[in-house]
Design a protein around this motif. Sequence first.
Motif, PDB file in Angstrom:
ATOM      1  N   HIS A  25       0.835  -1.202   0.000  1.00 50.61           N
ATOM      2  CA  HIS A  25       0.000   0.000   0.000  1.00 50.61           C
ATOM      3  C   HIS A  25       0.874   1.258   0.000  1.00 50.61           C
ATOM      4  CE1 HIS A  25      -3.337   2.677   0.726  1.00 50.61           C
ATOM      5  NE2 HIS A  25      -2.629   3.224   1.690  1.00 50.61           N
ATOM      6  N   ALA A  26       1.941   1.249   0.778  1.00 55.81           N
ATOM      7  CA  ALA A  26       2.827   2.414   0.851  1.00 55.81           C
ATOM      8  C   ALA A  26       3.530   2.683  -0.479  1.00 55.81           C
ATOM      9  CB  ALA A  26       3.858   2.217   1.962  1.00 55.81           C
ATOM     10  N   THR A  27       3.868   1.635  -1.226  1.00 57.91           N
ATOM     11  CA  THR A  27       4.586   1.827  -2.492  1.00 57.91           C
ATOM     12  C   THR A  27       3.659   2.019  -3.681  1.00 57.91           C
ATOM     13  OG1 THR A  27       4.799  -0.562  -2.854  1.00 57.91           O
ATOM     14  CG2 THR A  27       6.631   0.542  -1.762  1.00 57.91           C
ATOM     15  N   ASP A  28       2.450   1.415  -3.643  1.00 57.77           N
ATOM     16  CA  ASP A  28       1.583   1.397  -4.827  1.00 57.77           C
ATOM     17  C   ASP A  28       0.182   1.961  -4.631  1.00 57.77           C
ATOM     18  OD1 ASP A  28       3.606  -0.029  -6.159  1.00 57.77           O
ATOM     19  OD2 ASP A  28       2.832  -1.921  -5.404  1.00 57.77           O
ATOM     20  N   GLY A  29      -0.219   2.214  -3.408  1.00 55.88           N
ATOM     21  CA  GLY A  29      -1.589   2.655  -3.187  1.00 55.88           C
ATOM     22  C   GLY A  29      -2.609   1.542  -3.323  1.00 55.88           C
ATOM     23  N   TYR A  30      -2.142   0.297  -3.330  1.00 56.29           N
ATOM     24  CA  TYR A  30      -3.037  -0.864  -3.367  1.00 56.29           C
ATOM     25  C   TYR A  30      -2.854  -1.631  -2.070  1.00 56.29           C
ATOM     26  CZ  TYR A  30      -5.117  -5.362  -4.323  1.00 56.29           C
ATOM     27  OH  TYR A  30      -5.883  -6.488  -4.239  1.00 56.29           O
ATOM     28  N   ALA A  92      -9.053 -12.270  -5.420  1.00 57.25           N
ATOM     29  CA  ALA A  92      -8.898 -10.991  -4.719  1.00 57.25           C
ATOM     30  C   ALA A  92      -7.627 -10.986  -3.877  1.00 57.25           C
ATOM     31  CB  ALA A  92     -10.115 -10.755  -3.815  1.00 57.25           C
ATOM     32  N   ARG A  93      -7.324  -9.799  -3.413  1.00 56.62           N
ATOM     33  CA  ARG A  93      -6.244  -9.600  -2.450  1.00 56.62           C
ATOM     34  C   ARG A  93      -4.892 -10.113  -2.959  1.00 56.62           C
ATOM     35  NH1 ARG A  93     -10.929  -9.099  -0.230  1.00 56.62           N
ATOM     36  NH2 ARG A  93     -11.377  -8.476   1.892  1.00 56.62           N
ATOM     37  N   LEU A  94      -4.659  -9.904  -4.256  1.00 55.63           N
ATOM     38  CA  LEU A  94      -3.381 -10.272  -4.850  1.00 55.63           C
ATOM     39  C   LEU A  94      -2.415  -9.109  -4.665  1.00 55.63           C
ATOM     40  CD1 LEU A  94      -1.509 -12.049  -6.632  1.00 55.63           C
ATOM     41  CD2 LEU A  94      -2.515 -10.883  -8.604  1.00 55.63           C
ATOM     42  N   TYR A  95      -1.306  -9.373  -4.005  1.00 56.02           N
ATOM     43  CA  TYR A  95      -0.272  -8.353  -3.874  1.00 56.02           C
ATOM     44  C   TYR A  95       1.080  -9.012  -3.694  1.00 56.02           C
ATOM     45  CZ  TYR A  95      -1.094  -9.127   1.158  1.00 56.02           C
ATOM     46  OH  TYR A  95      -1.262  -9.699   2.399  1.00 56.02           O
ATOM     47  N   VAL A  96       2.100  -8.310  -4.180  1.00 50.60           N
ATOM     48  CA  VAL A  96       3.484  -8.759  -4.089  1.00 50.60           C
ATOM     49  C   VAL A  96       4.325  -7.541  -3.740  1.00 50.60           C
ATOM     50  CG1 VAL A  96       5.442  -9.743  -5.371  1.00 50.60           C
ATOM     51  CG2 VAL A  96       3.113 -10.572  -5.815  1.00 50.60           C
ATOM     52  N   VAL A  97       5.191  -7.680  -2.747  1.00 51.85           N
ATOM     53  CA  VAL A  97       6.057  -6.560  -2.372  1.00 51.85           C
ATOM     54  C   VAL A  97       6.997  -6.219  -3.530  1.00 51.85           C
ATOM     55  CG1 VAL A  97       5.925  -7.070   0.112  1.00 51.85           C
ATOM     56  CG2 VAL A  97       7.819  -7.988  -1.255  1.00 51.85           C
ATOM     57  N   ARG A  98       7.373  -4.965  -3.608  1.00 49.30           N
ATOM     58  CA  ARG A  98       8.157  -4.467  -4.745  1.00 49.30           C
ATOM     59  C   ARG A  98       9.441  -5.268  -4.971  1.00 49.30           C
ATOM     60  NH1 ARG A  98       8.363   1.669  -5.846  1.00 49.30           N
ATOM     61  NH2 ARG A  98       6.379   1.034  -6.684  1.00 49.30           N
TER      62      ARG A  98
END
Length: 172
Positions: A25-30, A92-98
């Motif tokens: 969220h901090a890096t991408d707003g997601y 849903a809720r797919l995210y991967v750290v940068r």
Amino acid sequence: MTGLIVRTIRNADVPGAAAALVEVHATDGYPVEGVAQPTEWICSPATAQAWVAEVNERIVGHVAVLHPRGEDAVTLWLARGGGENAHVGVLARLYVVREARGRAVGETLMRTAMDYARQRDMRLVLDVMTKDVGAIRLYERLGWQRIGQAVHRYGDGQQAAAICYVSPAQQA
């Protein structure tokens, strides 16, 4: 990615998954919602199944399949004759750290969720905000088909344009 493990989420993984969520969220707003209470967002009662991606004992990604709850993508798919509500899941809720991106972590998480759905004769749908172009490229590369547009509503009256997708058809 060397050392990548994708597995079903366990209770002990939730703090690491929550930390990764806050980082994304901090890096991408997601995501645009859920960050204030990441544990509750990750452990949603609507979750049918969820997985984490781990590298060197650190959670670097997450994805879930949710039971349908009237999402626009579900409505669009069913209106197209996409089967019954019981045979639809919401990816849903797919995210991967940068730091873990560009190494097929997101793709591996997606394929895991797609395999889960395939084994259950289920089609997956999702909506993605148009600003999330990296996610859109991934979905389309994996054969997901656009089925319409929607407005993603969140927060206190906020909204963003979104595209709805359905997973590829089962292979005969």
